[in-house]
Design a protein around this motif. Structure first.
Motif, PDB file in Angstrom:
ATOM      1  N   SER A  46      32.931  33.499  37.918  1.00 26.00           N
ATOM      2  CA  SER A  46      34.078  34.134  38.568  1.00 26.00           C
ATOM      3  C   SER A  46      33.724  35.545  39.019  1.00 26.00           C
ATOM      4  O   SER A  46      34.045  35.954  40.151  1.00 26.00           O
ATOM      5  CB  SER A  46      35.261  34.164  37.598  1.00 26.00           C
ATOM      6  N   GLN A  47      33.056  36.293  38.146  1.00 31.80           N
ATOM      7  CA  GLN A  47      32.639  37.647  38.500  1.00 31.80           C
ATOM      8  C   GLN A  47      31.643  37.637  39.655  1.00 31.80           C
ATOM      9  O   GLN A  47      31.689  38.510  40.534  1.00 31.80           O
ATOM     10  CB  GLN A  47      32.021  38.350  37.283  1.00 31.80           C
ATOM     11  N   LYS A  48      30.755  36.659  39.665  1.00 34.02           N
ATOM     12  CA  LYS A  48      29.784  36.545  40.749  1.00 34.02           C
ATOM     13  C   LYS A  48      30.492  36.314  42.082  1.00 34.02           C
ATOM     14  O   LYS A  48      30.149  36.943  43.092  1.00 34.02           O
ATOM     15  CB  LYS A  48      28.806  35.403  40.449  1.00 34.02           C
ATOM     16  N   LYS A  50      33.636  37.131  42.812  1.00 38.16           N
ATOM     17  CA  LYS A  50      34.373  38.349  43.164  1.00 38.16           C
ATOM     18  C   LYS A  50      33.441  39.401  43.762  1.00 38.16           C
ATOM     19  O   LYS A  50      33.781  40.062  44.739  1.00 38.16           O
ATOM     20  CB  LYS A  50      35.082  38.919  41.936  1.00 38.16           C
ATOM     21  N   THR A  51      32.261  39.544  43.176  1.00 31.46           N
ATOM     22  CA  THR A  51      31.292  40.520  43.677  1.00 31.46           C
ATOM     23  C   THR A  51      30.822  40.146  45.081  1.00 31.46           C
ATOM     24  O   THR A  51      30.732  41.007  45.964  1.00 31.46           O
ATOM     25  CB  THR A  51      30.084  40.609  42.726  1.00 31.46           C
ATOM     26  N   ALA A  52      30.558  38.868  45.300  1.00 30.91           N
ATOM     27  CA  ALA A  52      30.112  38.425  46.622  1.00 30.91           C
ATOM     28  C   ALA A  52      31.197  38.651  47.668  1.00 30.91           C
ATOM     29  O   ALA A  52      30.908  39.088  48.786  1.00 30.91           O
ATOM     30  CB  ALA A  52      29.715  36.952  46.563  1.00 30.91           C
ATOM     31  N   ALA A  54      33.441  40.915  47.640  1.00 34.86           N
ATOM     32  CA  ALA A  54      33.658  42.344  47.858  1.00 34.86           C
ATOM     33  C   ALA A  54      32.557  42.988  48.702  1.00 34.86           C
ATOM     34  O   ALA A  54      32.728  44.107  49.185  1.00 34.86           O
ATOM     35  CB  ALA A  54      33.755  43.060  46.515  1.00 34.86           C
ATOM     36  N   MET A  55      31.448  42.279  48.904  1.00 32.40           N
ATOM     37  CA  MET A  55      30.342  42.838  49.691  1.00 32.40           C
ATOM     38  C   MET A  55      30.697  42.804  51.176  1.00 32.40           C
ATOM     39  O   MET A  55      31.062  41.757  51.710  1.00 32.40           O
ATOM     40  CB  MET A  55      29.057  42.042  49.465  1.00 32.40           C
ATOM     41  N   ASN A  56      30.557  43.944  51.807  1.00 28.85           N
ATOM     42  CA  ASN A  56      30.876  44.022  53.240  1.00 28.85           C
ATOM     43  C   ASN A  56      29.799  43.395  54.103  1.00 28.85           C
ATOM     44  O   ASN A  56      30.092  42.840  55.159  1.00 28.85           O
ATOM     45  CB  ASN A  56      31.077  45.487  53.653  1.00 28.85           C
TER      46      ASN A  56
END
Length: 107
Positions: A46-48, A50-52, A54-56
């Motif tokens: 899930s964190q992975k 979310k991080t992906a 959020a990457m512009n």
């Protein structure tokens, strides 16, 4: 051709003797620990994601690769959950026999 001399008797490591009740407790604890580990894996996925997201600078292909990776992990976790379910059913159907004295005094 060289021959290998093996000892005629092999010594296995001594296992501790435990009661049936302790064995059932140990098996249940192992299931609980495995369930906890699987929940941590799903949380990391899930964190992975979310991080992906959020990457512009991430493009659609990379985002789909991350999604496929997460999907594969969720399927692997689901398969492991089925194994744990079978383990729990084995315990309940074959190993656990409550004692006749369940703490209630006879009247």
């Amino acid at each position: 051709m060289a021959t290998i001399n093996c000892p005629t008797t092999l010594e296995c490591p001594a296992l501790p003797r435990v009661t049936l009740s302790q064995a059932v407790i140990d098996l249940m604890e192992s299931i609980a620990l495995q369930e906890s580990a699987l929940s941590h894996i799903l949380c990391a996925e899930s964190q992975k994601m979310k991080t992906a997201l959020a990457m512009n600078e991430i493009d659609l292909c990379k985002l789909l690769e991350v999604n496929d990776s997460a999907t594969n992990m969720v399927h692997a976790v689901a398969n492991l959950e089925l194994v744990l379910k079978e383990k729990l059913e084995f315990i309940s159907n074959n190993l656990y026999y409550p004692s006749a004295d369940n703490g209630v005094a006879a009247q």
